[in-house]
Design a protein around this motif. Sequence first.
Motif, PDB file in Angstrom:
ATOM      1  N   THR A  74     -84.813  43.692  63.163  1.00 31.72           N
ATOM      2  CA  THR A  74     -84.923  44.679  64.511  1.00 31.72           C
ATOM      3  C   THR A  74     -85.627  45.175  64.619  1.00 31.72           C
ATOM      4  O   THR A  74     -86.954  45.139  65.683  1.00 31.72           O
ATOM      5  N   TYR A  75     -87.222  44.782  63.874  1.00 34.57           N
ATOM      6  CA  TYR A  75     -88.394  44.872  64.407  1.00 34.57           C
ATOM      7  C   TYR A  75     -89.029  43.291  63.764  1.00 34.57           C
ATOM      8  O   TYR A  75     -89.634  43.085  62.621  1.00 34.57           O
ATOM      9  N   GLU A  76     -89.025  42.850  64.968  1.00 35.43           N
ATOM     10  CA  GLU A  76     -89.792  41.520  65.258  1.00 35.43           C
ATOM     11  C   GLU A  76     -91.383  41.050  64.662  1.00 35.43           C
ATOM     12  O   GLU A  76     -91.797  40.362  63.852  1.00 35.43           O
ATOM     13  N   LYS A  77     -92.310  42.437  64.693  1.00 32.85           N
ATOM     14  CA  LYS A  77     -93.936  42.647  65.156  1.00 32.85           C
ATOM     15  C   LYS A  77     -93.791  43.695  64.093  1.00 32.85           C
ATOM     16  O   LYS A  77     -95.366  43.942  63.899  1.00 32.85           O
ATOM     17  N   ALA A  78     -92.848  43.748  62.999  1.00 35.33           N
ATOM     18  CA  ALA A  78     -93.084  44.965  62.020  1.00 35.33           C
ATOM     19  C   ALA A  78     -94.480  44.329  60.841  1.00 35.33           C
ATOM     20  O   ALA A  78     -93.896  43.038  60.927  1.00 35.33           O
ATOM     21  N   ILE A  79     -95.543  44.993  60.529  1.00 36.03           N
ATOM     22  CA  ILE A  79     -96.490  44.137  59.597  1.00 36.03           C
ATOM     23  C   ILE A  79     -95.593  44.340  58.590  1.00 36.03           C
ATOM     24  O   ILE A  79     -95.389  45.653  57.544  1.00 36.03           O
ATOM     25  N   ILE A  80     -95.339  43.236  57.342  1.00 36.22           N
ATOM     26  CA  ILE A  80     -94.960  43.316  56.138  1.00 36.22           C
ATOM     27  C   ILE A  80     -95.654  42.813  54.916  1.00 36.22           C
ATOM     28  O   ILE A  80     -95.862  41.351  55.273  1.00 36.22           O
ATOM     29  N   ILE A  81     -96.327  43.160  53.915  1.00 37.25           N
ATOM     30  CA  ILE A  81     -96.460  42.737  53.242  1.00 37.25           C
ATOM     31  C   ILE A  81     -96.504  42.913  51.824  1.00 37.25           C
ATOM     32  O   ILE A  81     -95.653  44.223  51.599  1.00 37.25           O
ATOM     33  N   PHE A  82     -96.277  41.433  51.055  1.00 35.13           N
ATOM     34  CA  PHE A  82     -95.615  41.297  49.181  1.00 35.13           C
ATOM     35  C   PHE A  82     -96.569  41.759  48.760  1.00 35.13           C
ATOM     36  O   PHE A  82     -97.433  41.594  48.953  1.00 35.13           O
ATOM     37  N   ILE A  83     -95.608  42.622  47.751  1.00 41.53           N
ATOM     38  CA  ILE A  83     -96.659  42.616  46.285  1.00 41.53           C
ATOM     39  C   ILE A  83     -94.961  41.462  45.371  1.00 41.53           C
ATOM     40  O   ILE A  83     -94.336  42.720  44.721  1.00 41.53           O
ATOM     41  N   THR A  84     -96.746  41.141  44.403  1.00 43.72           N
ATOM     42  CA  THR A  84     -95.189  40.327  43.267  1.00 43.72           C
ATOM     43  C   THR A  84     -96.282  40.019  42.533  1.00 43.72           C
ATOM     44  O   THR A  84     -97.885  39.963  42.438  1.00 43.72           O
ATOM     45  N   GLY A  85     -95.993  39.731  41.061  1.00 48.08           N
ATOM     46  CA  GLY A  85     -96.344  38.949  40.376  1.00 48.08           C
ATOM     47  C   GLY A  85     -96.504  37.775  39.716  1.00 48.08           C
ATOM     48  O   GLY A  85     -97.345  37.895  39.126  1.00 48.08           O
ATOM     49  N   PHE A  86     -95.670  37.037  40.546  1.00 45.14           N
ATOM     50  CA  PHE A  86     -96.236  35.814  40.568  1.00 45.14           C
ATOM     51  C   PHE A  86     -96.118  35.609  41.883  1.00 45.14           C
ATOM     52  O   PHE A  86     -96.119  35.898  43.222  1.00 45.14           O
ATOM     53  N   LYS A 127     -97.487  48.616  71.646  1.00 42.82           N
ATOM     54  CA  LYS A 127     -96.383  49.626  71.150  1.00 42.82           C
ATOM     55  C   LYS A 127     -95.389  50.107  71.550  1.00 42.82           C
ATOM     56  O   LYS A 127     -95.211  50.020  72.618  1.00 42.82           O
ATOM     57  N   LEU A 128     -94.375  50.678  70.717  1.00 45.90           N
ATOM     58  CA  LEU A 128     -93.174  50.235  71.863  1.00 45.90           C
ATOM     59  C   LEU A 128     -91.503  51.419  71.095  1.00 45.90           C
ATOM     60  O   LEU A 128     -92.256  52.126  69.414  1.00 45.90           O
ATOM     61  N   LEU A 129     -91.130  51.600  71.933  1.00 48.38           N
ATOM     62  CA  LEU A 129     -89.860  52.644  71.031  1.00 48.38           C
ATOM     63  C   LEU A 129     -88.857  51.779  70.664  1.00 48.38           C
ATOM     64  O   LEU A 129     -88.929  51.173  71.908  1.00 48.38           O
ATOM     65  N   ILE A 130     -87.828  51.717  70.028  1.00 51.07           N
ATOM     66  CA  ILE A 130     -86.370  51.214  70.157  1.00 51.07           C
ATOM     67  C   ILE A 130     -85.439  52.431  70.686  1.00 51.07           C
ATOM     68  O   ILE A 130     -85.245  53.675  69.584  1.00 51.07           O
ATOM     69  N   ALA A 131     -84.386  52.013  71.573  1.00 48.81           N
ATOM     70  CA  ALA A 131     -83.764  52.864  72.057  1.00 48.81           C
ATOM     71  C   ALA A 131     -82.424  52.899  72.125  1.00 48.81           C
ATOM     72  O   ALA A 131     -82.001  51.982  72.789  1.00 48.81           O
ATOM     73  N   LYS A 132     -81.466  53.492  71.399  1.00 48.74           N
ATOM     74  CA  LYS A 132     -80.307  52.757  70.833  1.00 48.74           C
ATOM     75  C   LYS A 132     -79.421  53.386  71.540  1.00 48.74           C
ATOM     76  O   LYS A 132     -79.072  54.577  71.087  1.00 48.74           O
ATOM     77  N   THR A 133     -78.605  52.618  72.148  1.00 43.18           N
ATOM     78  CA  THR A 133     -77.719  53.535  73.053  1.00 43.18           C
ATOM     79  C   THR A 133     -75.959  53.633  72.246  1.00 43.18           C
ATOM     80  O   THR A 133     -76.378  52.182  70.980  1.00 43.18           O
ATOM     81  N   SER A 134     -75.002  53.951  72.530  1.00 44.89           N
ATOM     82  CA  SER A 134     -73.810  53.532  72.041  1.00 44.89           C
ATOM     83  C   SER A 134     -73.385  51.642  72.013  1.00 44.89           C
ATOM     84  O   SER A 134     -72.983  50.790  71.524  1.00 44.89           O
ATOM     85  N   ASN A 135     -73.659  51.020  73.404  1.00 41.68           N
ATOM     86  CA  ASN A 135     -73.381  49.576  73.044  1.00 41.68           C
ATOM     87  C   ASN A 135     -74.578  48.663  72.783  1.00 41.68           C
ATOM     88  O   ASN A 135     -74.063  47.650  72.558  1.00 41.68           O
ATOM     89  N   SER A 136     -75.855  48.763  73.139  1.00 46.63           N
ATOM     90  CA  SER A 136     -77.212  48.333  73.039  1.00 46.63           C
ATOM     91  C   SER A 136     -78.134  48.686  72.467  1.00 46.63           C
ATOM     92  O   SER A 136     -78.245  49.954  72.646  1.00 46.63           O
TER      93      SER A 136
END
Length: 235
Positions: A74-86, A127-136
């Motif tokens: 859904t969010y191709e450009k979202a920033i993902i930061i992982f946090i882990t002990g390994f 920046k963008l908005l995601i507009a969700k209709t019933s079909n798309s």
Amino acid sequence: MMKIAICEDDNIQRKGILNMIDRYFGMNAKKYEVFEFISGEKLLACTRKFDIFFLDIQMDNISGIDTAKQIRITYEKAIIIFITGFKDYVFDAFDVHAFHYIIKPINENKFNEILHSAIRLLSKKDKLLIAKTSNSSYKVFLKDILYLESNQRKVKIHTTYGVIEYYYKISDLEKELLEDNFYRCHKSYIVNLKYVQSFDNTFVTLKNSEEVYISKYKLTDFSKAFMYYLKNEGY
């Protein structure tokens, strides 16, 4: 407004991350919201749009890596930061194009450095908005929006290339666009200051000659917001 999700099943770790985020933004005076999730399932069930995700990798049922794979759909450009002990999962993190990888126990200076870099990157993105209709679902870049119009329970997004209509509250869009050169000039309209040509006591005239109503109660504040925008843009 910056929206951040923390997905961590350990309460102490999650609150620790939240406190570091609060301290960072407290020093930098930026507007933000943080939402906490105890599992990947809870996060994926949420319909909010987030700018930054802090994901613990090792969680019950669905892992942080698998959660990230779903986020990327859904969010191709979202920033993902992982946090882990390994450190063993670093290559898996690359597979979902993670922005960074933080090892527990978390060093707060390092955390602040990574968060600062993430925010700088976001500021450079379209920046963008995601507009969700019933079909798309439609990606609508903010730079292409002329104005937004409330139409009963729906919102019409008037863009440079057409109109997109979907079920949403204009008040929620107002919050999302708070720091992006948009202004709610009337209970039914939000305009992109970039496209404002002129205004009077009744209408805001856009550069494509369209007119939208301006409330007499909003006139003074709109004038200030528009002048501030012009000053910042170097006019």
